[in-house]
Design a protein around this motif. Structure first.
Motif, PDB file in Angstrom:
ATOM      1  N   LEU A 166       0.829  -1.201   0.000  1.00 31.53           N
ATOM      2  CA  LEU A 166       0.000   0.000   0.000  1.00 31.53           C
ATOM      3  C   LEU A 166       0.868   1.256   0.000  1.00 31.53           C
ATOM      4  O   LEU A 166       0.662   2.163  -0.801  1.00 31.53           O
ATOM      5  CB  LEU A 166      -0.930   0.004   1.217  1.00 31.53           C
ATOM      6  N   LEU A 167       1.863   1.302   0.876  1.00 35.03           N
ATOM      7  CA  LEU A 167       2.753   2.463   0.927  1.00 35.03           C
ATOM      8  C   LEU A 167       3.547   2.612  -0.365  1.00 35.03           C
ATOM      9  O   LEU A 167       3.768   3.722  -0.850  1.00 35.03           O
ATOM     10  CB  LEU A 167       3.688   2.353   2.133  1.00 35.03           C
ATOM     11  N   TRP A 168       3.985   1.489  -0.922  1.00 30.15           N
ATOM     12  CA  TRP A 168       4.751   1.495  -2.163  1.00 30.15           C
ATOM     13  C   TRP A 168       3.907   2.054  -3.302  1.00 30.15           C
ATOM     14  O   TRP A 168       4.414   2.724  -4.197  1.00 30.15           O
ATOM     15  CB  TRP A 168       5.200   0.071  -2.437  1.00 30.15           C
ATOM     16  N   SER A 169       2.612   1.803  -3.248  1.00 23.19           N
ATOM     17  CA  SER A 169       1.740   2.242  -4.327  1.00 23.19           C
ATOM     18  C   SER A 169       1.329   3.698  -4.227  1.00 23.19           C
ATOM     19  O   SER A 169       1.015   4.318  -5.228  1.00 23.19           O
ATOM     20  CB  SER A 169       0.487   1.375  -4.363  1.00 23.19           C
ATOM     21  N   VAL A 170       1.293   4.259  -3.041  1.00 20.07           N
ATOM     22  CA  VAL A 170       0.831   5.632  -2.884  1.00 20.07           C
ATOM     23  C   VAL A 170       1.969   6.624  -2.673  1.00 20.07           C
ATOM     24  O   VAL A 170       1.723   7.810  -2.488  1.00 20.07           O
ATOM     25  CB  VAL A 170      -0.192   5.762  -1.725  1.00 20.07           C
ATOM     26  N   GLU A 171       3.204   6.159  -2.729  1.00 20.46           N
ATOM     27  CA  GLU A 171       4.338   7.026  -2.422  1.00 20.46           C
ATOM     28  C   GLU A 171       4.433   8.254  -3.322  1.00 20.46           C
ATOM     29  O   GLU A 171       4.867   9.313  -2.887  1.00 20.46           O
ATOM     30  CB  GLU A 171       5.644   6.241  -2.489  1.00 20.46           C
ATOM     31  N   THR A 172       4.021   8.155  -4.542  1.00 18.83           N
ATOM     32  CA  THR A 172       4.184   9.254  -5.490  1.00 18.83           C
ATOM     33  C   THR A 172       2.990  10.201  -5.515  1.00 18.83           C
ATOM     34  O   THR A 172       3.096  11.309  -6.026  1.00 18.83           O
ATOM     35  CB  THR A 172       4.420   8.670  -6.901  1.00 18.83           C
ATOM     36  N   ILE A 173       1.868   9.790  -4.953  1.00 20.05           N
ATOM     37  CA  ILE A 173       0.664  10.620  -5.016  1.00 20.05           C
ATOM     38  C   ILE A 173       0.899  11.997  -4.397  1.00 20.05           C
ATOM     39  O   ILE A 173       0.457  13.006  -4.940  1.00 20.05           O
ATOM     40  CB  ILE A 173      -0.521   9.903  -4.353  1.00 20.05           C
TER      41      ILE A 173
END
Length: 136
Positions: A40-47
């Motif tokens: 989850l963190l890996w997926s939202v890091e760039t938002i």
């Protein structure tokens, strides 16, 4: 200040490595939950970076090397996920994470005020092509 932060992070990493060595069976039970949190963190890091870039209307605070390394890393992640048989959550989160990273690259070239026009168009073309490849 910064030195204390580096020492604290180093101490946590060493403690985690030691705990894994001595308590690996107990740690194995926690791995499934940690895997979901990490994904989850890996997926939202760039938002958050995308949001900041949009609000400011420029990307002058971002380093080109950081954007390039993120682009290369996400391309590698995407390629590995595409070539391997992985659980559905891994595949979906990799697609999402890669898409946000490519959107950041696109924003970097689109909103940068200090970049020459030819470099901007080349970067936009590259990021658009990679995003299209990701969607295929």
């Amino acid at each position: 200040g910064r030195r204390r932060w580096v020492l604290a992070v180093t101490a946590v990493c060493i403690a985690y490595a030691i705990a894994n060595l001595f308590f690996w069976e107990a740690m194995a039970q926690v791995v499934d939950t940690c895997e979901w949190i990490a994904m989850l963190l890996w997926s939202v890091e760039t938002i958050f970076q995308l949001w900041t870039n949009h609000e400011r209307g420029d990307t002058d605070g971002q380093a080109i090397y950081s954007v390039g390394i993120a682009w290369l890393g996400k391309t590698t992640d995407f390629t590995a996920t595409y070539l391997l048989v992985l659980p559905l959550q891994n595949v979906l989160l990799t697609y999402f994470s890669t898409s946000t990273a490519y959107a950041n690259v696109f924003q970097f070239f689109l909103l940068s005020k200090n970049m020459k026009t030819t470099a901007r168009y080349a970067g936009l073309g590259l990021s658009f092509a990679m995003f299209a490849f990701c969607c295929v």
